[in-house]
Motif scaffolding. Sequence first.
Motif, PDB file in Angstrom:
ATOM      1  N   ILE A  19      10.057 -14.742  -6.181  1.00 28.10           N
ATOM      2  CA  ILE A  19      10.363 -16.177  -6.203  1.00 28.10           C
ATOM      3  C   ILE A  19      11.698 -16.416  -6.899  1.00 28.10           C
ATOM      4  N   VAL A  20      11.888 -15.774  -8.056  1.00 30.15           N
ATOM      5  CA  VAL A  20      13.154 -15.920  -8.794  1.00 30.15           C
ATOM      6  C   VAL A  20      14.323 -15.411  -7.954  1.00 30.15           C
ATOM      7  N   GLY A  21      14.099 -14.318  -7.219  1.00 28.56           N
ATOM      8  CA  GLY A  21      15.154 -13.796  -6.341  1.00 28.56           C
ATOM      9  C   GLY A  21      15.565 -14.813  -5.297  1.00 28.56           C
ATOM     10  N   GLY A  22      14.594 -15.527  -4.728  1.00 29.02           N
ATOM     11  CA  GLY A  22      14.899 -16.574  -3.753  1.00 29.02           C
ATOM     12  C   GLY A  22      15.656 -17.730  -4.387  1.00 29.02           C
ATOM     13  N   ILE A  23      15.275 -18.092  -5.607  1.00 25.75           N
ATOM     14  CA  ILE A  23      15.976 -19.168  -6.327  1.00 25.75           C
ATOM     15  C   ILE A  23      17.432 -18.786  -6.553  1.00 25.75           C
ATOM     16  N   LYS A  24      17.657 -17.561  -6.995  1.00 22.73           N
ATOM     17  CA  LYS A  24      19.028 -17.104  -7.264  1.00 22.73           C
ATOM     18  C   LYS A  24      19.847 -17.063  -5.981  1.00 22.73           C
ATOM     19  N   ARG A  25      19.221 -16.631  -4.892  1.00 26.50           N
ATOM     20  CA  ARG A  25      19.958 -16.528  -3.626  1.00 26.50           C
ATOM     21  C   ARG A  25      20.404 -17.902  -3.125  1.00 26.50           C
ATOM     22  N   GLU A  26      19.548 -18.904  -3.276  1.00 23.72           N
ATOM     23  CA  GLU A  26      19.806 -20.201  -2.673  1.00 23.72           C
ATOM     24  C   GLU A  26      20.557 -21.166  -3.575  1.00 23.72           C
ATOM     25  N   SER A  27      20.406 -21.016  -4.882  1.00 23.47           N
ATOM     26  CA  SER A  27      20.851 -22.077  -5.794  1.00 23.47           C
ATOM     27  C   SER A  27      22.361 -22.273  -5.823  1.00 23.47           C
ATOM     28  N   GLY A  28      23.117 -21.195  -5.682  1.00 22.02           N
ATOM     29  CA  GLY A  28      24.562 -21.321  -5.836  1.00 22.02           C
ATOM     30  C   GLY A  28      24.951 -21.643  -7.256  1.00 22.02           C
ATOM     31  N   ALA A  29      24.055 -21.397  -8.186  1.00 21.95           N
ATOM     32  CA  ALA A  29      24.276 -21.738  -9.583  1.00 21.95           C
ATOM     33  C   ALA A  29      23.910 -20.553 -10.454  1.00 21.95           C
ATOM     34  N   LYS A  30      24.331 -20.621 -11.705  1.00 21.55           N
ATOM     35  CA  LYS A  30      23.884 -19.636 -12.681  1.00 21.55           C
ATOM     36  C   LYS A  30      22.412 -19.893 -12.964  1.00 21.55           C
ATOM     37  N   VAL A  31      21.592 -18.859 -12.843  1.00 22.05           N
ATOM     38  CA  VAL A  31      20.156 -18.992 -13.077  1.00 22.05           C
ATOM     39  C   VAL A  31      19.788 -18.169 -14.306  1.00 22.05           C
ATOM     40  N   THR A  32      19.201 -18.826 -15.300  1.00 26.22           N
ATOM     41  CA  THR A  32      18.718 -18.134 -16.481  1.00 26.22           C
ATOM     42  C   THR A  32      17.193 -18.150 -16.449  1.00 26.22           C
ATOM     43  N   THR A  33      16.573 -17.077 -16.932  1.00 22.93           N
ATOM     44  CA  THR A  33      15.110 -16.964 -16.836  1.00 22.93           C
ATOM     45  C   THR A  33      14.474 -16.789 -18.209  1.00 22.93           C
ATOM     46  N   TYR A  34      13.227 -17.221 -18.284  1.00 26.53           N
ATOM     47  CA  TYR A  34      12.439 -17.111 -19.519  1.00 26.53           C
ATOM     48  C   TYR A  34      11.050 -16.641 -19.124  1.00 26.53           C
ATOM     49  N   SER A  35      10.652 -15.470 -19.635  1.00 25.29           N
ATOM     50  CA  SER A  35       9.328 -14.936 -19.380  1.00 25.29           C
ATOM     51  C   SER A  35       8.359 -15.549 -20.390  1.00 25.29           C
ATOM     52  N   LEU A  36       7.497 -16.407 -19.914  1.00 24.84           N
ATOM     53  CA  LEU A  36       6.657 -17.233 -20.775  1.00 24.84           C
ATOM     54  C   LEU A  36       5.386 -16.490 -21.166  1.00 24.84           C
ATOM     55  N   LYS A  37       5.276 -16.164 -22.454  1.00 21.07           N
ATOM     56  CA  LYS A  37       4.083 -15.483 -22.965  1.00 21.07           C
ATOM     57  C   LYS A  37       3.018 -16.504 -23.341  1.00 21.07           C
ATOM     58  N   THR A  38       1.785 -16.061 -23.386  1.00 17.23           N
ATOM     59  CA  THR A  38       0.660 -16.957 -23.689  1.00 17.23           C
ATOM     60  C   THR A  38       0.837 -17.636 -25.026  1.00 17.23           C
ATOM     61  N   GLU A  39       1.368 -16.893 -25.999  1.00 17.04           N
ATOM     62  CA  GLU A  39       1.491 -17.434 -27.357  1.00 17.04           C
ATOM     63  C   GLU A  39       2.724 -18.308 -27.561  1.00 17.04           C
ATOM     64  N   ASP A  40       3.609 -18.391 -26.579  1.00 15.71           N
ATOM     65  CA  ASP A  40       4.815 -19.213 -26.721  1.00 15.71           C
ATOM     66  C   ASP A  40       4.435 -20.692 -26.764  1.00 15.71           C
ATOM     67  N   SER A  41       4.916 -21.387 -27.765  1.00 20.70           N
ATOM     68  CA  SER A  41       4.594 -22.800 -27.940  1.00 20.70           C
ATOM     69  C   SER A  41       5.572 -23.688 -27.186  1.00 20.70           C
ATOM     70  N   LEU A  42       5.207 -24.948 -27.045  1.00 16.78           N
ATOM     71  CA  LEU A  42       6.083 -25.925 -26.414  1.00 16.78           C
ATOM     72  C   LEU A  42       7.382 -26.053 -27.204  1.00 16.78           C
ATOM     73  N   GLU A  43       7.286 -25.992 -28.527  1.00 19.28           N
ATOM     74  CA  GLU A  43       8.473 -26.106 -29.373  1.00 19.28           C
ATOM     75  C   GLU A  43       9.439 -24.949 -29.120  1.00 19.28           C
ATOM     76  N   GLU A  44       8.900 -23.731 -28.941  1.00 17.14           N
ATOM     77  CA  GLU A  44       9.751 -22.568 -28.669  1.00 17.14           C
ATOM     78  C   GLU A  44      10.441 -22.704 -27.315  1.00 17.14           C
ATOM     79  N   VAL A  45       9.719 -23.221 -26.348  1.00 20.62           N
ATOM     80  CA  VAL A  45      10.320 -23.448 -25.028  1.00 20.62           C
ATOM     81  C   VAL A  45      11.434 -24.481 -25.128  1.00 20.62           C
ATOM     82  N   ARG A  46      11.174 -25.565 -25.854  1.00 19.13           N
ATOM     83  CA  ARG A  46      12.199 -26.606 -26.035  1.00 19.13           C
ATOM     84  C   ARG A  46      13.453 -26.032 -26.706  1.00 19.13           C
ATOM     85  N   GLU A  47      13.268 -25.217 -27.743  1.00 21.18           N
ATOM     86  CA  GLU A  47      14.407 -24.619 -28.452  1.00 21.18           C
ATOM     87  C   GLU A  47      15.250 -23.764 -27.512  1.00 21.18           C
TER      88      GLU A  47
END
Length: 316
Positions: free
Chosen positions: A52-80
């Motif tokens: 899915i990420v590969g398709g996003i990168k191919r189509e977006s024409g933009a810089k794509v940054t990724t974050y592998s979301l772990k179960t213990e990651d909080s909303l605050e950590e995602v916001r940061e």
Amino acid sequence: MQSSVIKPLKLLNRALLAIFCLFVLGAFAGGAPIAVLYPDVREPYSSIFRDIVGGIKRESGAKVTTYSLKTEDSLEEVREWLDKMHPKAVILLGNRGKYLADELGENYLTIAGAAILSGDYVQSGLSGISLTPSPRRLFAKLKEIAPDVERITVIYHDATNGWLIELAKVAALDSGFKLEALAAEDVREAAGVYREVLERQNNGKDAIWLLQGDPTLDERSLLPTILNEAWGSHSIVFSSNPSHVKRGALFSLYPDNFNMGKSLAVKANKLIGGGKSGAEPLEDLLVAVNLRTAEHLNLKLNRSDEKDFDLVFPSR
């Protein structure tokens, strides 16, 4: 003397204008940065999200940054993390992603994907692509595989799939089918409705459509009963869930992950460009079929038709 000064100035202005245009065009071509959050899971599921990420990168024409979301990651950590990345749009994949899209929607342009979106999310205005296959595509494939079918019956939970049924009504009309959509509140009520529907099936003319992720369809008790009775009465059952095909449903459509990623990128770019984009069923789909069921129903499919399908049961 004056003309000898003006001429170089004109040339300089033209050069500066050309550089500016190249800068603007380059920035536009590069697109705006997109952040993609996906769940940190093991194989074989991790490869799905990579596609899915590969398709996003191919189509977006933009810089794509990724974050592998772990179960213990909080909303605050995602916001940061997002505050550091400063993305113009955020694509959130998986079941947790749709909840985060709700939480982050005030500060970011969010798009949910790789999850089943219920009516609550659709009505809230969430932008995204549900894993639920497009009724239009399902009905087109039904017409191709079982051309004698005239009526499709579906039992559904209104709060979960009412939005999808509204789309299905339009798709059925366009495809020349009569759609009988019967709402049920729970599994017990649905079981009685399925019993009545199976008793009055006109073989070859009727088909039952099973929904994916609908709370009225119990996978352990009700599904085997439906499939067994349909087999005994030579009734056609197709599904939005590919796992049902292995168990005896005639066919299903399932996600083309790479192209789904491309479609998510299109939605992200649309939002970045100031457009509006709500939730929709999945159009990027592959086909699973059960040839044993097709043979039992006297449909003209056999092993020579395997090339027309992406997943065939039973496997050789």
